[in-house]
Write a protein that holds these residues in place. Structure first.
Motif, PDB file in Angstrom:
ATOM      1  N   ARG A  75      27.027  25.963  28.064  1.00  0.00           N
ATOM      2  CA  ARG A  75      26.976  24.638  27.433  1.00  0.00           C
ATOM      3  C   ARG A  75      26.357  24.686  26.041  1.00  0.00           C
ATOM      4  O   ARG A  75      26.742  23.905  25.162  1.00  0.00           O
ATOM      5  CB  ARG A  75      26.232  23.636  28.316  1.00  0.00           C
ATOM      6  CG  ARG A  75      24.784  23.974  28.638  1.00  0.00           C
ATOM      7  CD  ARG A  75      24.260  23.041  29.736  1.00  0.00           C
ATOM      8  NE  ARG A  75      22.909  23.379  30.167  1.00  0.00           N
ATOM      9  CZ  ARG A  75      21.806  22.879  29.640  1.00  0.00           C
ATOM     10  NH1 ARG A  75      21.886  22.002  28.639  1.00  0.00           N
ATOM     11  NH2 ARG A  75      20.621  23.224  30.098  1.00  0.00           N
ATOM     12  N   GLN A  98      29.128  26.257  23.814  1.00  0.00           N
ATOM     13  CA  GLN A  98      30.200  25.292  23.619  1.00  0.00           C
ATOM     14  C   GLN A  98      29.803  24.230  22.611  1.00  0.00           C
ATOM     15  O   GLN A  98      30.620  23.794  21.788  1.00  0.00           O
ATOM     16  CB  GLN A  98      30.577  24.649  24.958  1.00  0.00           C
ATOM     17  CG  GLN A  98      31.955  24.036  24.968  1.00  0.00           C
ATOM     18  CD  GLN A  98      33.052  25.046  24.664  1.00  0.00           C
ATOM     19  OE1 GLN A  98      33.029  26.168  25.151  1.00  0.00           O
ATOM     20  NE2 GLN A  98      34.015  24.635  23.846  1.00  0.00           N
ATOM     21  N   GLU A 137      31.938  23.684  19.248  1.00  0.00           N
ATOM     22  CA  GLU A 137      32.577  22.383  19.019  1.00  0.00           C
ATOM     23  C   GLU A 137      32.077  21.695  17.752  1.00  0.00           C
ATOM     24  O   GLU A 137      32.704  20.744  17.278  1.00  0.00           O
ATOM     25  CB  GLU A 137      32.327  21.469  20.222  1.00  0.00           C
ATOM     26  CG  GLU A 137      33.091  21.898  21.466  1.00  0.00           C
ATOM     27  CD  GLU A 137      32.736  21.067  22.683  1.00  0.00           C
ATOM     28  OE1 GLU A 137      31.818  20.217  22.558  1.00  0.00           O
ATOM     29  OE2 GLU A 137      33.363  21.262  23.730  1.00  0.00           O
TER      30      GLU A 137
END
Length: 223
Positions: A117, A120, A124
């Motif tokens: 996470r 990511q 992103e």
């Protein structure tokens, strides 16, 4: 693209792509001190580049009585909060080099021991599509300095590890990449990297281009 262009470039994240190591150290201090312990600069430096579970076990020796995975989650929450507050802090030259690789069609993978996470969130929020694959600490059985993370990065891109260039900032990361068979560029940040664990040491990625990576890779693979 010439014959010397690497088939892919594999990037470490913390300390190599982004300047997040100070965030990790701040998070470590906060957790250890909440249990009445002391987290020194030397303690922090000893954990740079390690898998997070290994760092958590070191923190347990400093009096943190939490489960290792709980420590990892707390550290990650703290670092992500800082990233959200202050944005993605790029290391010098990293964004420019990654952008050139993408524009030149060279496949890229992020190979980090941060958990999924966290990786990511960074991916992103880069502002562009930076990576074709991401390998994180959740994905591997053996963390850096074991070569498995880099083998997985190359496999995810469908290329041979010997055809890849890896960029690292720490001894565990450089050891992982070197043992995997990649051409290794060490860009020391918080700690020094032994020369024998890289093919070259650069003080910064600033001013470095795909041509520099290709030239080095050609030298390494034709020895």
């Amino acid at each position: 693209m010439t014959h010397s262009t690497p088939a892919a470039v594999l990037w470490d994240m913390d300390g190599t792509l982004i300047d997040s190591e100070p965030y990790w150290i701040s998070a470590e201090i906060r957790v250890v001190e909440s249990f009445g312990g002391e987290w020194t600069h030397e303690d922090a430096m000893s954990c740079v580049g390690n898998g997070l579970l290994e760092s958590a076990r070191v923190m347990q020796t400093k009096g943190v009585t939490l489960d290792a995975q709980v420590i990892v989650d707390q550290l990650t929450d703290s670092v992500m909060a800082q990233l959200k507050e202050f944005g993605i802090p790029w290391r010098p030259g990293a964004r420019e080099l990654l952008t050139e690789l993408r524009e030149s069609g060279v496949p890229t993978a992020l190979v980090t021991m941060s958990i999924g996470r966290m990786a990511q969130h960074v991916v992103e929020n880069l502002g562009f599509h930076g990576f074709d694959a991401v390998v994180t600490g959740d994905d591997v059985e053996h963390a850096k300095p074991h070569p498995q993370p880099y083998h997985m990065g190359a496999a995810a891109l469908g290329v041979a590890i010997s055809d890849c260039v890896a960029i690292e900032d720490s001894p565990p990361g450089a050891s992982s990449a070197y043992a995997s068979g990649a051409t290794v560029i060490g860009v020391p940040f918080m700690v020094d990297i032994p020369e024998e664990k890289t093919h070259v040491l650069w003080p910064t990625l600033e001013g470095r281009t795909l041509d520099h990576l290709s030239e080095l890779h050609a030298k390494v693979t034709t020895r």
